[in-house]
Structure formats: C-alpha cells, structure tokens
Design a protein around this motif. Sequence first.
Motif, PDB file in Angstrom:
ATOM      1  N   PRO A   1       0.793  -1.226   0.000  1.00  0.00           N
ATOM      2  CA  PRO A   1       0.000   0.000   0.000  1.00  0.00           C
ATOM      3  C   PRO A   1       0.825   1.276   0.000  1.00  0.00           C
ATOM      4  CG  PRO A   1      -0.987  -1.602   1.479  1.00  0.00           C
ATOM      5  CD  PRO A   1       0.326  -2.191   1.022  1.00  0.00           C
ATOM      6  N   GLN A   2       1.965   1.294   0.712  1.00  0.00           N
ATOM      7  CA  GLN A   2       2.748   2.534   0.733  1.00  0.00           C
ATOM      8  C   GLN A   2       3.333   2.843  -0.638  1.00  0.00           C
ATOM      9  OE1 GLN A   2       5.202   3.817   4.148  1.00  0.00           O
ATOM     10  NE2 GLN A   2       6.885   3.948   2.692  1.00  0.00           N
TER      11      GLN A   2
ATOM     12  N   MET B   1       0.581   4.254  -2.540  1.00  0.00           N
ATOM     13  CA  MET B   1       0.255   5.570  -1.990  1.00  0.00           C
ATOM     14  C   MET B   1       1.216   6.626  -2.514  1.00  0.00           C
ATOM     15  SD  MET B   1      -1.835   7.190   0.051  1.00  0.00           S
ATOM     16  CE  MET B   1      -2.531   5.967   1.179  1.00  0.00           C
TER      17      MET B   1
ATOM     18  N   TYR C   1       0.329   7.481  -6.055  1.00  0.00           N
ATOM     19  CA  TYR C   1      -0.875   8.321  -6.053  1.00  0.00           C
ATOM     20  C   TYR C   1      -0.527   9.755  -5.663  1.00  0.00           C
ATOM     21  CZ  TYR C   1      -5.344  10.142  -4.362  1.00  0.00           C
ATOM     22  OH  TYR C   1      -6.445  10.926  -4.132  1.00  0.00           O
TER      23      TYR C   1
ATOM     24  N   PHE D   1      -8.772   8.833   0.173  1.00  0.00           N
ATOM     25  CA  PHE D   1      -7.808   7.745   0.010  1.00  0.00           C
ATOM     26  C   PHE D   1      -8.526   6.393   0.056  1.00  0.00           C
ATOM     27  CE2 PHE D   1      -4.947  11.051   1.836  1.00  0.00           C
ATOM     28  CZ  PHE D   1      -3.990  11.067   0.841  1.00  0.00           C
TER      29      PHE D   1
ATOM     30  N   PHE E   1      -8.436   3.805  -3.061  1.00  0.00           N
ATOM     31  CA  PHE E   1      -7.651   2.585  -2.923  1.00  0.00           C
ATOM     32  C   PHE E   1      -8.514   1.330  -2.881  1.00  0.00           C
ATOM     33  CE2 PHE E   1      -4.337   5.511  -2.527  1.00  0.00           C
ATOM     34  CZ  PHE E   1      -3.143   4.834  -2.684  1.00  0.00           C
TER      35      PHE E   1
ATOM     36  N   VAL F   1      -5.396   1.096   4.415  1.00  0.00           N
ATOM     37  CA  VAL F   1      -5.179   2.494   4.043  1.00  0.00           C
ATOM     38  C   VAL F   1      -4.903   3.338   5.280  1.00  0.00           C
ATOM     39  CG1 VAL F   1      -6.258   4.551   3.055  1.00  0.00           C
ATOM     40  CG2 VAL F   1      -6.555   2.338   1.937  1.00  0.00           C
TER      41      VAL F   1
ATOM     42  N   THR G   1      -1.502   2.596   6.668  1.00  0.00           N
ATOM     43  CA  THR G   1      -0.445   3.157   5.823  1.00  0.00           C
ATOM     44  C   THR G   1      -0.308   4.656   6.055  1.00  0.00           C
ATOM     45  OG1 THR G   1      -0.794   1.457   4.142  1.00  0.00           O
ATOM     46  CG2 THR G   1       0.316   3.473   3.447  1.00  0.00           C
ATOM     47  N   LEU G   2      -1.427   5.372   6.134  1.00  0.00           N
ATOM     48  CA  LEU G   2      -1.373   6.812   6.396  1.00  0.00           C
ATOM     49  C   LEU G   2      -0.706   7.092   7.741  1.00  0.00           C
ATOM     50  CD1 LEU G   2      -4.957   7.811   5.169  1.00  0.00           C
ATOM     51  CD2 LEU G   2      -2.789   8.321   4.018  1.00  0.00           C
TER      52      LEU G   2
END
Length: 309
Positions: free
Chosen positions: A36-37, A40, A43, A60, A64, A74, A77-78
């Motif tokens: 995911p990172q 990300m 993106y 997000f 995603f 998500v 990851t944030l």
Amino acid sequence: MGSDDGHAERAEREGGGSTGAPGPEPDGGPSPRLRPQALMLTYLGNYVLGRDIAVFSGSFIETFARLGVGEHAVRSTLTRMVRRGLLARHRDGRRMHFGLTARSAAILHDGEERVWRRGVLNADWDGTWTVLAFSMPESWQRARHDLRARLTWAGFGSLGNGTWIAPSRRDVGAIVGELGLEGRLKVFSGPAEEPTDVPAMLREAFDLDALADGYRAFLGRWDRPDPLPDAPDDLARYLWMTTEWLQLVRDDPRLPVEHLPDDWPAVRGQQVLLELRDRYEAGARRLADAAIESIPVPPPAAPDTADAG
C-alpha cells in the motif's frame, strides 16, 4: 511521481507495511506484491505533488478500494507514513486530511525524474567510472548498513571487500554527506584500464539477471493489446503500472547501453510504459480528481538536500 533508514530504503522499502495489495493478475504472470505505501506514493506523486493540498482520509479509502486495498490497510499506511515523516496531518473540523512533507516531496520529485525524464538507458556514457572503497570496524554495523543502502540507491554495485563501482561520475559527498564517515572513504573516478573485463565486472557488481527478469515480468503483464481487462478502470491500471515500473527503475543502476545485452528488456519496457501512459493518463486523472476532497495547505518547506537523495 512518483524511498533515517538510508536512501535505498526510502519510500516503499522504508517499511511500506505488511499488508500487500493484491495487484493485477493478468494471464501474463503472477502479480507483483505492491504494498500500500508504494501505491500511496505513486498516487501522491501523480495527484497531490505540487498542488499544495491535503487530502481527506475518505478520499484515500475510496480510491484505494479500486486497487483492492481495504480501509484498515489504508488507515494503517497513512499513520505509518506520518510517523516516518512522509505525510503531515491537517485537521479540518472533525475531518482528518493528509498532505506532503518536505521529505516526501523530495522523494516524489526523485521518482518523477527517474520514471519520466531520465529514462532507463545510459546512452551517452563517457567511459568514466566512480570507484569507492571504505573501511570501518565491524562494530559499526549501522553505519555499514546506511552506507550500503545509500550507495545502492545511487546506482553503485559491490565488488566485495568494501569496494563499490558506479558508471559515470557521482557526487559521493552528496550521497553520504551526514553519515560522519570522514577518513573512512576513498573515492576515485576514471576509465577502466586493461586488462579489466568490463562485462564480467558488471555481472559481479550488479544482478543483471534479476533486473532483466523484473522487466520481463513487467512486459508479461503490460505488453499486450488490452492489459488487465478485469481491472475496474484506467486509474487502477495507471497506478499499478507506474508503481511497478518505479520499483524497477529504483533498482536499475542505468548501466552503459554498450555493455548491456542487445535484447535488454528495459528498452521495450520503457516503450510500453510511454504508450500506456498516453492511453490511461487523462482518464485516470479525471477519476482521481473526482474522488479527491481536499483543503489548501502551505507548501512543504524546502527539503534538506542531503535527505532528498
């Protein structure tokens, strides 16, 4: 577009999270495990970099979901990226938004340079090599790790016994600046002299087979009339494609083209990337922009040059 743990571990390799997005699985071969990172960062590099905005967390999550990344992954990851200085939180009432930092902006600019401007082929090499040798106590394990990571990020390969090489002249001071290794490094530059077997040296220092396999896998997924026909839309395709390509070029030292095999698959890979960018980019941006809820924020402060890599 769209890597402290050292420059080679920045971005995705800096700890992109244990939850991998399923990614595309076309007939051409199994999917790469795109964390995911990594997705990300792609993106953010395409749709946030340079806009001075912070994006609502729900945007997000919505975007995603089309990549097969769930809400929990998500949010994790944030949070992880905030902790590593790659994102900054901005609260607007009860809503949380996320914007770039100086550090992430520098990483994203680097990715944009590698993917869209510099290219994968070193066709104008002047015959110069940079040779670096280092010596330090075995107890300096952290310093060794950081140095090796930064050298790999910068396109160096190891010949063993603390000796590393890179094609072309490299500014080693900018690469290793704040590591505090004064007196531990020796750096030279110049042409290889006889009887050096340059092709053999390259195979010793760089894993050319692994690089080629990565590009062939990319071609197996994307070099076809209708890549990923089951993907939900062009935004998903574009993010998957550019994330996979960025991971390939971050590991590619851009070796001189005259020392690469005639059928080097990166050549066709780059052609496919550009052709599919023309096909997907406009539609992907429309979908991404439609899903973004954002607030204006000040631009990130000027990045530390040593950290920009």
